[in-house]
Design a protein around this motif. Structure first.
Motif, PDB file in Angstrom:
ATOM      1  N   UNK A  75      17.096 132.256  43.482  1.00 52.09           N
ATOM      2  CA  UNK A  75      17.817 133.251  42.719  1.00 52.09           C
ATOM      3  C   UNK A  75      17.235 134.146  41.601  1.00 52.09           C
ATOM      4  N   UNK A  76      16.288 133.145  41.248  1.00 49.84           N
ATOM      5  CA  UNK A  76      15.634 134.123  39.893  1.00 49.84           C
ATOM      6  C   UNK A  76      14.820 135.411  40.214  1.00 49.84           C
ATOM      7  N   UNK A  77      15.143 136.198  39.245  1.00 54.00           N
ATOM      8  CA  UNK A  77      14.256 137.544  39.529  1.00 54.00           C
ATOM      9  C   UNK A  77      12.992 137.418  39.678  1.00 54.00           C
ATOM     10  N   UNK A  78      12.175 138.355  40.459  1.00 56.58           N
ATOM     11  CA  UNK A  78      11.018 138.171  40.571  1.00 56.58           C
ATOM     12  C   UNK A  78      10.023 138.444  39.061  1.00 56.58           C
ATOM     13  N   UNK A  79      10.585 139.247  38.320  1.00 52.33           N
ATOM     14  CA  UNK A  79      10.060 139.624  36.966  1.00 52.33           C
ATOM     15  C   UNK A  79       9.985 138.165  36.032  1.00 52.33           C
ATOM     16  N   UNK A  80      11.079 137.400  36.235  1.00 54.10           N
ATOM     17  CA  UNK A  80      10.933 136.042  35.571  1.00 54.10           C
ATOM     18  C   UNK A  80      10.178 134.939  36.323  1.00 54.10           C
ATOM     19  N   UNK A  81      10.067 135.184  37.439  1.00 57.97           N
ATOM     20  CA  UNK A  81       9.121 134.371  38.305  1.00 57.97           C
ATOM     21  C   UNK A  81       7.647 134.810  37.862  1.00 57.97           C
ATOM     22  N   UNK A  82       7.393 136.030  37.583  1.00 55.87           N
ATOM     23  CA  UNK A  82       5.940 136.146  37.150  1.00 55.87           C
ATOM     24  C   UNK A  82       5.738 135.421  36.095  1.00 55.87           C
ATOM     25  N   UNK A  83       6.613 135.668  34.800  1.00 59.25           N
ATOM     26  CA  UNK A  83       6.423 134.650  33.725  1.00 59.25           C
ATOM     27  C   UNK A  83       6.231 133.367  34.079  1.00 59.25           C
ATOM     28  N   UNK A  84       6.931 132.716  34.767  1.00 54.88           N
ATOM     29  CA  UNK A  84       6.522 131.195  35.199  1.00 54.88           C
ATOM     30  C   UNK A  84       5.236 131.001  36.013  1.00 54.88           C
ATOM     31  N   UNK A  85       4.957 132.023  36.838  1.00 54.13           N
ATOM     32  CA  UNK A  85       3.433 132.092  37.323  1.00 54.13           C
ATOM     33  C   UNK A  85       2.425 132.105  36.411  1.00 54.13           C
ATOM     34  N   UNK A  86       2.491 132.748  35.473  1.00 60.23           N
ATOM     35  CA  UNK A  86       1.591 132.973  34.338  1.00 60.23           C
ATOM     36  C   UNK A  86       1.595 131.651  33.469  1.00 60.23           C
ATOM     37  N   UNK A  87       3.049 130.926  33.284  1.00 62.73           N
ATOM     38  CA  UNK A  87       2.749 129.642  32.712  1.00 62.73           C
ATOM     39  C   UNK A  87       1.940 128.738  33.330  1.00 62.73           C
ATOM     40  N   UNK A 127      10.193 149.973  44.257  1.00 61.98           N
ATOM     41  CA  UNK A 127       9.599 150.933  43.520  1.00 61.98           C
ATOM     42  C   UNK A 127       8.974 150.048  42.361  1.00 61.98           C
ATOM     43  N   UNK A 128       9.033 148.802  42.169  1.00 66.02           N
ATOM     44  CA  UNK A 128       8.181 148.142  41.071  1.00 66.02           C
ATOM     45  C   UNK A 128       6.979 147.546  41.469  1.00 66.02           C
ATOM     46  N   UNK A 129       6.169 148.677  41.631  1.00 63.07           N
ATOM     47  CA  UNK A 129       4.792 148.623  41.950  1.00 63.07           C
ATOM     48  C   UNK A 129       3.935 147.675  40.910  1.00 63.07           C
ATOM     49  N   UNK A 130       4.237 147.838  39.769  1.00 64.85           N
ATOM     50  CA  UNK A 130       3.221 147.080  38.771  1.00 64.85           C
ATOM     51  C   UNK A 130       3.779 145.708  38.981  1.00 64.85           C
ATOM     52  N   UNK A 131       4.833 145.090  39.136  1.00 68.29           N
ATOM     53  CA  UNK A 131       5.303 143.990  39.146  1.00 68.29           C
ATOM     54  C   UNK A 131       4.740 143.086  40.398  1.00 68.29           C
ATOM     55  N   UNK A 132       4.755 144.030  41.439  1.00 69.55           N
ATOM     56  CA  UNK A 132       4.360 143.571  42.725  1.00 69.55           C
ATOM     57  C   UNK A 132       2.680 143.432  42.560  1.00 69.55           C
ATOM     58  N   UNK A 186       0.647 140.023  43.136  1.00 72.09           N
ATOM     59  CA  UNK A 186      -0.370 139.776  44.315  1.00 72.09           C
ATOM     60  C   UNK A 186      -1.345 139.112  43.615  1.00 72.09           C
ATOM     61  N   UNK A 187      -1.961 139.775  42.529  1.00 72.31           N
ATOM     62  CA  UNK A 187      -3.204 139.051  41.838  1.00 72.31           C
ATOM     63  C   UNK A 187      -2.855 137.764  41.670  1.00 72.31           C
ATOM     64  N   UNK A 188      -1.955 137.167  41.229  1.00 74.39           N
ATOM     65  CA  UNK A 188      -1.746 135.956  40.987  1.00 74.39           C
ATOM     66  C   UNK A 188      -1.726 135.119  42.269  1.00 74.39           C
ATOM     67  N   UNK A 189      -0.973 135.727  43.207  1.00 81.89           N
ATOM     68  CA  UNK A 189      -1.038 134.836  44.512  1.00 81.89           C
ATOM     69  C   UNK A 189      -2.270 134.797  45.217  1.00 81.89           C
ATOM     70  N   UNK A 190      -3.145 135.807  44.985  1.00 80.59           N
ATOM     71  CA  UNK A 190      -4.477 135.752  45.485  1.00 80.59           C
ATOM     72  C   UNK A 190      -5.421 134.815  44.660  1.00 80.59           C
ATOM     73  N   UNK A 191      -4.968 134.268  43.733  1.00 77.57           N
ATOM     74  CA  UNK A 191      -5.789 133.419  42.706  1.00 77.57           C
ATOM     75  C   UNK A 191      -6.702 134.297  41.979  1.00 77.57           C
TER      76      UNK A 191
END
Length: 201
Positions: free
Chosen positions: A151-163, A187-192, A196-201
């Protein structure tokens, strides 16, 4: 009533609680600086024309600034909007997300409004601050929970991925990113791109 009356009630009813909780206040913003680069922020926000106030809460993790490649704000200057994790004390007068408290029409009503806010403070502030206090352990727990949060928004998930990156756990960062990517708005191309950068390591 007016902002001056409400502020007098904050000084009487609320600021002693902040002081006792380890916060240092500067005007309408109070900060609690903790080990590991964690800062808790409380910001009183007034809307005098509408005769209401609300209180925003934030948690900032300064080591994340480097991971996210953002400029770093000194802990003693942080505002609620600078924080990665944000919330408000909810009054619930109109709906379940209403964070506004009325100034009231008299000094007695102003005192009552602040008293109601103060009664909600311990429970609601702990909901945000409690799980985000000790670094790294609390933040590892949060990141692990985010990896399975649908249920978490992808932008918040990005923060946790950075953690997770900060914790040097690449597998966890990739797992969180994979959870987020299918839900990124078109349209959230920067977020994507960031995910993607993190998902690819």
């Amino acid at each position: 009533m007016d902002r001056k009356t409400i502020n007098a009630e904050f000084r009487r009813q609320f600021f002693p609680l902040l002081n006792a909780g380890g916060f240092v206040r500067s005007g309408d913003v109070a900060r609690r600086v903790l080990p590991g680069g964690v800062t808790h922020v409380v910001e009183i926000q007034h809307r005098p024309r509408a005769d209401v106030f609300q209180v925003g809460l934030g948690v900032h993790l300064s080591p994340l600034d480097e991971v996210a490649a953002t400029s770093s704000t000194p802990a003693d200057q942080l505002r609620e909007h600078d924080c990665a994790w944000r919330s408000s004390i909810i009054s619930g007068f109109r709906n379940g997300s209403d964070a506004e408290f009325a100034y009231g029409q008299s000094a007695a009503e102003a005192a009552e409004s602040v008293a109601f806010f103060v009664s909600e403070w311990p429970r609601q502030s702990e909901e945000l601050f409690g799980p985000l206090t000790a670094f790294p352990e609390d933040f590892r727990t949060g990141a692990e929970a985010a990896a399975s949060d649908e249920s978490m928004h992808p932008a918040h998930l990005l923060t946790w991925a950075r953690v997770a990156v900060l914790l040097e756990d690449g597998q966890l960062a990739r797992s969180i990113s994979a959870q987020a990517l299918p839900r990124v708005p078109e349209r959230a191309t920067s977020l994507r791109d960031d995910l993607e950068g993190l998902s690819q390591g």
